[in-house]
Write a protein that holds these residues in place. Structure first.
Motif, short mmCIF file in Angstrom:
data_model
loop_
_atom_site.label_atom_id
_atom_site.label_comp_id
_atom_site.label_asym_id
_atom_site.label_seq_id
_atom_site.Cartn_x
_atom_site.Cartn_y
_atom_site.Cartn_z
N ALA A 23 34.39 33.33 13.27
CA ALA A 23 34.72 32.34 14.28
C ALA A 23 36.20 31.96 14.21
CB ALA A 23 33.83 31.11 14.10
N ARG A 24 36.74 31.97 13.00
CA ARG A 24 38.16 31.62 12.87
C ARG A 24 39.05 32.68 13.50
NH1 ARG A 24 38.75 28.61 7.18
NH2 ARG A 24 40.91 29.24 7.44
N ILE A 25 38.68 33.92 13.31
CA ILE A 25 39.47 35.01 13.90
C ILE A 25 39.33 34.97 15.42
CG2 ILE A 25 39.96 37.49 13.77
CD1 ILE A 25 38.29 37.42 11.11
N VAL A 26 38.10 34.65 15.86
CA VAL A 26 37.86 34.55 17.30
C VAL A 26 38.74 33.46 17.92
CG1 VAL A 26 36.16 33.88 19.04
CG2 VAL A 26 35.54 35.53 17.26
N LYS A 27 38.91 32.36 17.21
CA LYS A 27 39.73 31.26 17.72
C LYS A 27 41.13 31.77 18.08
CE LYS A 27 38.61 26.66 16.48
NZ LYS A 27 38.56 25.56 15.51
N THR A 28 41.71 32.55 17.18
CA THR A 28 43.03 33.13 17.42
C THR A 28 42.99 34.02 18.67
OG1 THR A 28 43.29 33.18 15.03
CG2 THR A 28 44.92 34.41 16.31
N ALA A 29 41.94 34.82 18.78
CA ALA A 29 41.82 35.73 19.93
C ALA A 29 41.65 34.96 21.23
CB ALA A 29 40.64 36.68 19.70
N VAL A 30 40.90 33.85 21.17
CA VAL A 30 40.68 33.03 22.36
C VAL A 30 42.01 32.44 22.85
CG1 VAL A 30 39.72 30.80 23.11
CG2 VAL A 30 38.24 32.51 22.03
N LYS A 31 42.80 31.97 21.88
CA LYS A 31 44.11 31.40 22.25
C LYS A 31 44.98 32.49 22.90
CE LYS A 31 44.24 28.05 18.50
NZ LYS A 31 44.72 27.97 17.12
N ALA A 32 44.94 33.67 22.33
CA ALA A 32 45.73 34.79 22.88
C ALA A 32 45.25 35.14 24.29
CB ALA A 32 45.63 36.00 21.96
N ALA A 33 43.93 35.09 24.49
CA ALA A 33 43.37 35.38 25.82
C ALA A 33 43.83 34.34 26.82
CB ALA A 33 41.84 35.42 25.74
N ARG A 34 43.80 33.07 26.39
CA ARG A 34 44.25 31.98 27.28
C ARG A 34 45.71 32.19 27.68
NH1 ARG A 34 40.82 27.73 29.40
NH2 ARG A 34 38.85 28.19 28.38
N ALA A 35 46.53 32.63 26.70
CA ALA A 35 47.95 32.87 26.97
C ALA A 35 48.12 33.96 28.03
CB ALA A 35 48.66 33.27 25.69
N GLY A 80 46.03 34.25 30.45
CA GLY A 80 45.39 33.75 31.67
C GLY A 80 43.90 34.02 31.76
N ILE A 81 43.30 34.48 30.65
CA ILE A 81 41.85 34.69 30.66
C ILE A 81 41.17 33.43 30.14
CG2 ILE A 81 39.94 36.09 29.75
CD1 ILE A 81 42.11 38.29 29.19
N LYS A 82 40.22 32.91 30.91
CA LYS A 82 39.56 31.68 30.49
C LYS A 82 38.44 32.00 29.49
CE LYS A 82 40.63 28.67 34.34
NZ LYS A 82 40.13 28.05 35.56
N ALA A 83 38.86 32.07 28.23
CA ALA A 83 37.89 32.35 27.16
C ALA A 83 37.65 31.08 26.36
CB ALA A 83 38.41 33.45 26.26
N GLY A 84 36.50 30.98 25.72
CA GLY A 84 36.18 29.85 24.85
C GLY A 84 35.34 30.33 23.67
N LEU A 85 35.25 29.49 22.66
CA LEU A 85 34.46 29.84 21.46
C LEU A 85 33.31 28.87 21.29
CD1 LEU A 85 33.91 31.09 18.57
CD2 LEU A 85 35.59 29.44 17.73
N PHE A 86 32.13 29.41 21.10
CA PHE A 86 30.98 28.59 20.71
C PHE A 86 30.61 29.02 19.30
CE2 PHE A 86 26.60 27.46 20.13
CZ PHE A 86 26.45 26.25 20.82
N ARG A 87 30.65 28.08 18.36
CA ARG A 87 30.39 28.42 16.94
C ARG A 87 29.12 27.75 16.43
NH1 ARG A 87 31.81 26.41 11.58
NH2 ARG A 87 32.90 24.61 12.42
N PRO A 88 28.03 28.48 16.30
CA PRO A 88 26.85 27.89 15.68
C PRO A 88 27.16 27.56 14.22
CG PRO A 88 26.31 30.00 16.73
CD PRO A 88 27.81 29.89 16.67
N ILE A 89 26.84 26.35 13.80
CA ILE A 89 26.99 25.98 12.38
C ILE A 89 25.62 26.09 11.71
CG2 ILE A 89 27.61 24.11 10.78
CD1 ILE A 89 29.61 23.16 12.96
N THR A 90 24.58 25.71 12.43
CA THR A 90 23.23 25.98 11.95
C THR A 90 22.77 27.29 12.62
OG1 THR A 90 22.38 24.58 13.72
CG2 THR A 90 22.53 23.59 11.53
N LEU A 91 22.44 28.28 11.79
CA LEU A 91 21.94 29.55 12.35
C LEU A 91 20.43 29.47 12.52
CD1 LEU A 91 24.16 32.08 10.37
CD2 LEU A 91 24.59 30.96 12.57
N TYR A 92 19.75 28.72 11.64
CA TYR A 92 18.44 28.18 11.93
C TYR A 92 18.51 26.72 11.57
CZ TYR A 92 13.82 26.67 12.45
OH TYR A 92 12.76 25.93 12.89
N PRO A 93 18.26 25.79 12.47
CA PRO A 93 17.92 25.98 13.87
C PRO A 93 19.10 26.50 14.69
CG PRO A 93 18.30 23.65 13.40
CD PRO A 93 18.36 24.35 12.10
N PHE A 94 18.84 27.53 15.51
CA PHE A 94 19.88 28.12 16.35
C PHE A 94 20.13 27.22 17.56
CE2 PHE A 94 21.53 31.43 19.33
CZ PHE A 94 22.56 31.90 18.53
#
Ligand code: TPP
Ligand code: SF4
Lengths: 355, 250
Positions: free
Chosen positions: A259-271, A273-287
């Motif tokens: 998720a941390r690496i994705v955050k960097t990628a999302v910011k790069a995508a936004r730069a 002009g791609i509207k990307a976002g990150l959803f990070r599950p913290i509990t995998l169960y319950p999902f």
């Protein structure tokens, strides 16, 4: 005042466990989690606690079972191959309604696999940790700070719901050094352990800790009762983090280090002009199924991209959560390879282009 | 001697054991030791997987049912949390000497202050008469239908002899419950094992040669004879280790 300490993720788990009142640790050495055992070996004696190296992961988890049945807060940790060995004991802990915290600092598999970070035990943790109808709560930290915070919460959740709780980390988080703040958070209210085997002292009926029900109807009743508790957990204990999802057209779902690496990628995508976002599950169960489903209902959401350090395990949970309402794809590296922000960005672009 | 009065440390739940099975006698001996030492309220027992799995319904103390073979590890966890309590496991030969061998050997190696009551009936009772690690040579079981052969299944395991080599083992005695005399000796051994635990001397184990008339295919009486004629020569009764008598021994 907040005291910030620079620590490895593995050490943060161990320190947080001690600060949460855990005084019993049973483990067996395996890379990349051994620092937890070593920290415990050094620091448990200082608080009159016990760190005992067992003869195997099988023995360690059964020592956990005994200590938990005796009423103690207890921790064990391992990495992928060792967790497979613990699965028998985990099933008995579930069947006996015993609380404990189990850490899996994942490495690549299958088999002996490798010793580099992976998330290949997602399915094992969320679906296959032991035989029988069962769940255990699975928490996925994404920083050294969260390794500490979630350890404290894991002990509370275990005691409140009388269930094993797993912290599902990976070798990168375990070895990574970051500042961590152990500021005391108020603990949740813990019900008394009047079920524990402490010796009845002639003052009460014997307590029996058991997972055997020879009458099918009795066994069914206990399982159904436990599933009512799971329903409560699913209703009350879901945890997740959202980053730039409000207007996102591409929602990337990732947990843990990924998720941390994705955050960097999302910011790069936004730069770009791609509207990307990150959803990070913290509990995998319950999902966080309902939360993902609500996002899928937003008209501007075009597609979901699951990024994992495995061949695509969580991706199916996302599809089920959103009823395949929107397109869901997977990008992953496995075997101990960590995905780069660039290759994630490439995949975000691909997903964006496909729609 | 008040033999037929139920010890307080046994509940009123009737035993489920087959007629002539010696599990019941051994349960009574354990309960009598708990009564004699007055430790019922301070005792935590661990039941195995095997015919005695329901031991948790029979003893009047706190009880935990362990996974197959893992009772010694479970007992370790309990004892480390409550060092001043009496912790015992009750295990069959498949449980203790096959699937749980590692756990058994290592409670011995660590000198874990617990007591093991070990039922050696040379067979898997609960699952219907398969070969155990303690099954004798030429003994017929459902999984050694032509008799156990040294070349194929190896030799039967002598648990007391093996454990006696470990420094952490304080007391290891093999007893039998085939006669009144031997039952009395077994009773003494069980009590002594608990006393050794109270003194904190290390692991104490009492191996009890027992009958399984059902799976041996013998009447209860014939089963006792079979035990005497076949088990006792291979598994000699006696004290294999007693740290309270070291120096006097051998
Ligand atoms: C992991 C696992 N493997 C196998 C079994 C099946 N099983 C139940 S009892 C038993 C053997 C019991 O024999 P023993 O320990 O000698 O006790 P007895 O029934 O003779 O008293 C086996 C193999 C099980 N319950 N769990
Ligand atoms: S099967 Fe054998 S060991 Fe089991 S209760 Fe019957 S006689 Fe006893």
């Amino acid at each position: 005042m907040a005291e910030k300490l620079l620590m490895k993720g593995n050490e943060a788990i161990a320190e947080a466990a001690i600060r949460s009142g855990c005084r019993f640790f049973f483990g067996y050495p395996i890379t990349p989690q051994t620092e937890i055992s070593e920290y415990m070996a050094k620091n448990m004696p200082k608080v009159n606690g016990l760190c005992l190296q067992a003869e195997s992961e099988v023995a360690a988890i059964n020592m956990v079972l005994g200590a938990s049945a005796a009423g103690a807060r207890v921790l064990t940790s391992s990495s992928s191959p060792g967790v497979s060995l613990k699965s028998e004991g985990i099933s008995y802990l579930v069947g006996s309604d015993l609380p404990c915290v189990i850490v899996n600092v994942q490495r690549g598999g299958p088999g002996l696999g490798g010793i580099q970070p992976a998330q290949s035990d997602y399915n094992q943790a969320t679906k296959g940790l032991g035989h029988g109808d069962q769940h255990i709560i699975v928490l996925a930290p994404a920083s050294v700070q969260e390794m500490a915070t979630l350890t404290g919460e894991a002990f509370d959740l275990a005691d409140i719901y009388r269930t094993p709780v797993m912290l599902l980390a990976d070798g990168a988080l375990g070895q990574m050094m970051e500042p961590v703040d152990f500021e005391e958070k108020p603990h949740r209210e813990i019900p008394p352990k009047d079920w524990a085997c402490t010796g009845h002292g002639g003052k009460r009926k014997p307590n029996i800790i058991n997972s055997l029900y020879i009458e099918p109807n009795d066994l069914e009743r206990t399982v159904v009762e436990r599933y009512k508790r799971y329903a409560l957990i699913e209703e009350k204990e879901v945890k997740y983090e959202e980053f730039l999802t409000d207007d996102a057209e591409i929602v990337v779902v990732a947990y843990g280090i990924t998720a941390r690496i994705v955050k960097t990628a999302v910011k790069a995508a936004r730069a770009k002009g791609i509207k990307a976002g990150l959803f990070r599950p913290i509990t995998l169960y319950p999902f966080p199924s309902k939360q993902l489903d609500a996002i899928a209902d937003r008209e501007h959401v075009k597609a979901f991209l699951s990024v994992e350090m495995n061949m695509g395990q969580m991706v199916n949970d996302i599809k089920v959560a959103i009823n395949c309402k929107k397109h869901v794809s997977h990008f992953g590296r496995t075997g101990g390879v960590i995905p780069t922000p660039d290759e994630i960005l490439e995949n975000i672009e691909k997903v964006g282009g496909a729609n | 001697m008040v033999v037929f009065q139920k010890p307080h440390a046994l509940t009123d739940t009737p035993f489920h054991y087959c007629p002539g099975c010696t599990h019941g006698i051994v349960h009574r001996l354990v309960a009598e030791a708990i009564d004699d030492l007055g430790v019922e309220g301070d005792t935590i027992g661990i039941a195995p997987v095997g015919c005695s799995v329901f031991a948790y319904n029979y003893f009047n103390c706190d009880m935990i049912e362990a996974p197959h073979g893992r009772a010694p590890a479970v007992a370790t966890g309990v004892k480390r949390v409550h060092p001043s309590k009496i912790v015992f496991t009750y295990q069959g030969d498949g449980d203790l000497a096959a699937i749980g061998t590692a756990e058994t050997v290592h409670v011995g190696a660590r000198g874990e202050n617990i007591t093991i009551i070990f039922i050696n009936n040379a067979i898997y009772g609960m699952t219907g008469g398969q070969m155990a690690p303690t099954t004798l040579l030429d003994q017929v079981t459902t999984t050694s239908p032509y008799g156990r052969k040294k070349e194929i299944q190896g030799m039967p395991v002598k648990v007391c002899e093996m454990l006696a080599t470990l420094d952490g083992v304080a007391y290891a005695e093999r007893v039998s419950v085939d006669s009144v005399k031997n039952v009395l000796a077994a009773k003494k051994a069980v009590k002594k094992a608990f006393e050794i635990q109270q003194k904190g001397l290390g692991l104490s184990i009492v191996e009890v040669l027992s009958t399984c008339p059902t799976n041996w295919g013998l009447s209860p009486l014939k089963a006792v004879e079979w035990l005497r004629e076949n088990m006792m020569p291979y598994y000699p009764l006696g004290v294999y280790k007693d740290v309270t008598k070291e120096g006097e021994q051998k």
